[in-house]
Design a protein around this motif. Structure first.
Motif, PDB file in Angstrom:
ATOM      1  N   ASP A 146       0.957  -1.239  -0.116  1.00  0.00           N
ATOM      2  CA  ASP A 146       0.062   0.029  -0.025  1.00  0.00           C
ATOM      3  C   ASP A 146       0.686   1.454   0.023  1.00  0.00           C
ATOM      4  N   THR A 147       1.961   1.171   0.701  1.00  0.00           N
ATOM      5  CA  THR A 147       2.932   2.437   0.840  1.00  0.00           C
ATOM      6  C   THR A 147       3.794   2.598   0.098  1.00  0.00           C
ATOM      7  N   GLY A 148       4.657   1.329  -0.434  1.00  0.00           N
ATOM      8  CA  GLY A 148       5.685   1.099  -1.289  1.00  0.00           C
ATOM      9  C   GLY A 148       7.033   1.305  -0.456  1.00  0.00           C
ATOM     10  N   ASP A 149       6.922   1.459   0.975  1.00  0.00           N
ATOM     11  CA  ASP A 149       7.985   1.758   1.835  1.00  0.00           C
ATOM     12  C   ASP A 149       8.357   0.466   2.662  1.00  0.00           C
ATOM     13  N   THR A 150       9.439   0.426   3.174  1.00  0.00           N
ATOM     14  CA  THR A 150       9.815  -0.414   4.058  1.00  0.00           C
ATOM     15  C   THR A 150       9.090  -0.539   5.471  1.00  0.00           C
ATOM     16  N   VAL A 151       8.511  -1.681   5.754  1.00  0.00           N
ATOM     17  CA  VAL A 151       7.541  -2.021   7.071  1.00  0.00           C
ATOM     18  C   VAL A 151       8.559  -3.020   8.059  1.00  0.00           C
ATOM     19  N   ASN A 152       8.602  -2.387   9.332  1.00  0.00           N
ATOM     20  CA  ASN A 152       9.232  -3.079  10.549  1.00  0.00           C
ATOM     21  C   ASN A 152       8.088  -3.394  11.490  1.00  0.00           C
ATOM     22  N   LEU A 153       8.746  -4.553  12.263  1.00  0.00           N
ATOM     23  CA  LEU A 153       7.856  -5.119  13.329  1.00  0.00           C
ATOM     24  C   LEU A 153       8.817  -5.205  14.368  1.00  0.00           C
ATOM     25  N   GLY A 154       8.597  -4.457  15.557  1.00  0.00           N
ATOM     26  CA  GLY A 154       9.660  -4.663  16.783  1.00  0.00           C
ATOM     27  C   GLY A 154       8.778  -4.628  18.303  1.00  0.00           C
ATOM     28  N   VAL A 155       9.572  -5.204  18.991  1.00  0.00           N
ATOM     29  CA  VAL A 155       8.932  -5.394  20.388  1.00  0.00           C
ATOM     30  C   VAL A 155       9.987  -4.712  21.194  1.00  0.00           C
ATOM     31  N   LEU A 156       9.552  -4.470  22.542  1.00  0.00           N
ATOM     32  CA  LEU A 156      10.309  -3.917  23.633  1.00  0.00           C
ATOM     33  C   LEU A 156      11.076  -5.122  24.121  1.00  0.00           C
ATOM     34  N   ASP A 157      12.452  -4.933  24.499  1.00  0.00           N
ATOM     35  CA  ASP A 157      13.444  -6.052  24.874  1.00  0.00           C
ATOM     36  C   ASP A 157      14.534  -5.281  25.563  1.00  0.00           C
ATOM     37  N   ARG A 158      14.786  -5.283  26.759  1.00  0.00           N
ATOM     38  CA  ARG A 158      15.667  -4.928  27.502  1.00  0.00           C
ATOM     39  C   ARG A 158      15.889  -3.567  27.417  1.00  0.00           C
ATOM     40  N   ASP A 159      14.849  -2.487  27.325  1.00  0.00           N
ATOM     41  CA  ASP A 159      15.047  -1.265  27.258  1.00  0.00           C
ATOM     42  C   ASP A 159      15.524  -0.600  25.678  1.00  0.00           C
ATOM     43  N   GLN A 160      15.254  -1.609  24.922  1.00  0.00           N
ATOM     44  CA  GLN A 160      15.782  -1.110  23.575  1.00  0.00           C
ATOM     45  C   GLN A 160      14.373  -1.666  22.608  1.00  0.00           C
ATOM     46  N   TYR A 204      14.138  -5.414  16.452  1.00  0.00           N
ATOM     47  CA  TYR A 204      13.487  -5.639  15.316  1.00  0.00           C
ATOM     48  C   TYR A 204      13.162  -7.097  15.155  1.00  0.00           C
ATOM     49  N   ILE A 205      12.071  -7.769  14.946  1.00  0.00           N
ATOM     50  CA  ILE A 205      11.836  -9.156  14.621  1.00  0.00           C
ATOM     51  C   ILE A 205      11.529  -9.346  13.182  1.00  0.00           C
ATOM     52  N   ASP A 206      11.052  -8.432  12.477  1.00  0.00           N
ATOM     53  CA  ASP A 206      10.581  -8.579  10.950  1.00  0.00           C
ATOM     54  C   ASP A 206      10.584  -7.516  10.358  1.00  0.00           C
ATOM     55  N   LYS A 207      10.748  -7.647   8.958  1.00  0.00           N
ATOM     56  CA  LYS A 207      10.862  -6.622   7.972  1.00  0.00           C
ATOM     57  C   LYS A 207      10.403  -7.080   6.735  1.00  0.00           C
ATOM     58  N   ILE A 208       9.550  -6.218   6.250  1.00  0.00           N
ATOM     59  CA  ILE A 208       9.171  -6.327   4.581  1.00  0.00           C
ATOM     60  C   ILE A 208       9.830  -5.202   3.924  1.00  0.00           C
ATOM     61  N   PRO A 209      10.751  -5.531   2.990  1.00  0.00           N
ATOM     62  CA  PRO A 209      11.360  -4.228   2.168  1.00  0.00           C
ATOM     63  C   PRO A 209      10.274  -3.735   1.395  1.00  0.00           C
ATOM     64  N   GLY A 210      10.540  -2.478   1.127  1.00  0.00           N
ATOM     65  CA  GLY A 210       9.638  -1.678   0.462  1.00  0.00           C
ATOM     66  C   GLY A 210      10.211  -1.776  -1.267  1.00  0.00           C
ATOM     67  N   SER A 211       9.411  -1.214  -2.166  1.00  0.00           N
ATOM     68  CA  SER A 211       9.490  -1.517  -3.689  1.00  0.00           C
ATOM     69  C   SER A 211      10.132  -0.098  -4.355  1.00  0.00           C
ATOM     70  N   ARG A 212      10.592   0.849  -3.378  1.00  0.00           N
ATOM     71  CA  ARG A 212      11.201   2.039  -3.921  1.00  0.00           C
ATOM     72  C   ARG A 212      12.579   1.855  -4.389  1.00  0.00           C
ATOM     73  N   ARG A 213      13.162   2.867  -5.252  1.00  0.00           N
ATOM     74  CA  ARG A 213      14.607   2.699  -5.504  1.00  0.00           C
ATOM     75  C   ARG A 213      15.580   2.629  -4.504  1.00  0.00           C
ATOM     76  N   ILE A 214      15.318   3.802  -3.696  1.00  0.00           N
ATOM     77  CA  ILE A 214      16.157   3.627  -2.454  1.00  0.00           C
ATOM     78  C   ILE A 214      15.471   2.764  -1.358  1.00  0.00           C
ATOM     79  N   GLU A 215      16.292   1.950  -0.642  1.00  0.00           N
ATOM     80  CA  GLU A 215      15.800   0.931   0.392  1.00  0.00           C
ATOM     81  C   GLU A 215      16.344   1.446   1.583  1.00  0.00           C
ATOM     82  N   VAL A 216      15.442   1.387   2.649  1.00  0.00           N
ATOM     83  CA  VAL A 216      15.892   1.901   4.013  1.00  0.00           C
ATOM     84  C   VAL A 216      16.433   0.774   4.748  1.00  0.00           C
TER      85      VAL A 216
END
Length: 265
Positions: A111-125, A128-140
């Motif tokens: 829907d966005t064309g951008d990188t999507v991240n899934l994260g949880v709280l772990d030891r005060d940080q 990042y436990i999952d990622k879906i890359p975006g479709s743009r020319r510049i990848e985050v």
């Protein structure tokens, strides 16, 4: 007098030897855990299975007991400790999170064309436990498994929505000691957090990495507790103020669907 280069070489050799010894000790400790899991409950059984002397096994087992990874009583011997239950529960939660969230994250990236991240709280940080890359020319650049600060990431802010302002202050001050260069002072950051919490969406406006912006929202379980957060990340040229509002709506929709699968209403 010894050459300075020789001294540096000796120092590196000593450091390397210590690292190797520490790694070997860790490996042996994990082997002890494995033997207890398979039914070895005495020092004699573990020593025979591992080919180690009882003194070494006793030292390793005692350390694991102190850390909560093993338990010991004279009648039953060694058994697995409660710390392993905590780790197992955390691992199962993360595995479930990634499985349940994956299709929603993939659709959000489409829907966005951008990188999507899934994260949880772990030891005060943020972990990042999952990622879906975006479709743009510049990848985050985002790496599954890495950890980031809470104060200046979108995911981190979203994960803190339900915390008190006293906790917010603690987070800010703790991370200020580690990362003193930050664009906001405590008063400004608290005001920003109040606004984000009211909107249900948190932003990272080039705070964690230059020219990278993120829009994030939390995932809740049946009890309403925040268990994770989702972010959409893109370079600043694709994320002006108007588009942030659009992306925010997509993120809220995705996290609402994921939360619903965990029983949140």
């Amino acid at each position: 007098m010894a050459d300075s280069k020789d001294m540096v070489g000796v120092g590196e050799d000593v450091t390397s030897a210590r690292a190797s010894a520490a790694a070997m000790t860790l490996f042996k400790g994990l082997e002890v855990l494995s033997r207890v899991a398979k039914g070895d409950t005495t020092l004699g059984q573990m020593a025979a299975s591992l080919g180690l002397n009882k003194t070494t096994v006793h030292r390793l087992a005692t350390t694991l007991v102190d850390a909560g990874f093993l338990s010991f009583n004279p009648r039953d011997g060694y058994t697995l400790g409660t710390k392993l239950l905590e780790l197992g529960y955390a691992a199962s939660q993360q595995i479930t999170l990634t499985r349940v969230s994956r299709e929603h994250l993939r659709q959000l990236s489409i829907d966005t064309g951008d990188t999507v991240n899934l994260g949880v709280l772990d030891r005060d940080q943020v972990h990042y436990i999952d990622k879906i890359p975006g479709s743009r020319r510049i990848e985050v650049r985002c790496v599954v498994g890495e950890r980031q600060p809470l104060r200046h990431t979108g995911l981190g802010k979203a994960l803190l929505f339900d915390e008190s302002e006293d906790v917010w202050r603690e987070v800010f001050q703790r991370e200020a000691a580690l990362f003193p260069r930050y664009r906001y002072d405590l008063r400004q950051w608290l005001e920003i957090m109040r606004g984000y919490r009211a909107r249900g969406v948190a932003l990272d406006m080039d705070e964690n990495e230059d020219h990278i912006r993120c829009v994030a929202a939390p995932i809740r379980d049946m009890s309403g507790k925040i268990i994770a957060a989702v972010s959409v990340s893109s370079v600043a040229q694709y994320m002006d103020d108007a588009r942030i509002e659009t992306v925010g709506a997509y993120v809220r929709e995705a996290t609402a669907k994921i939360s619903a699968e965990f029983g949140y209403r």
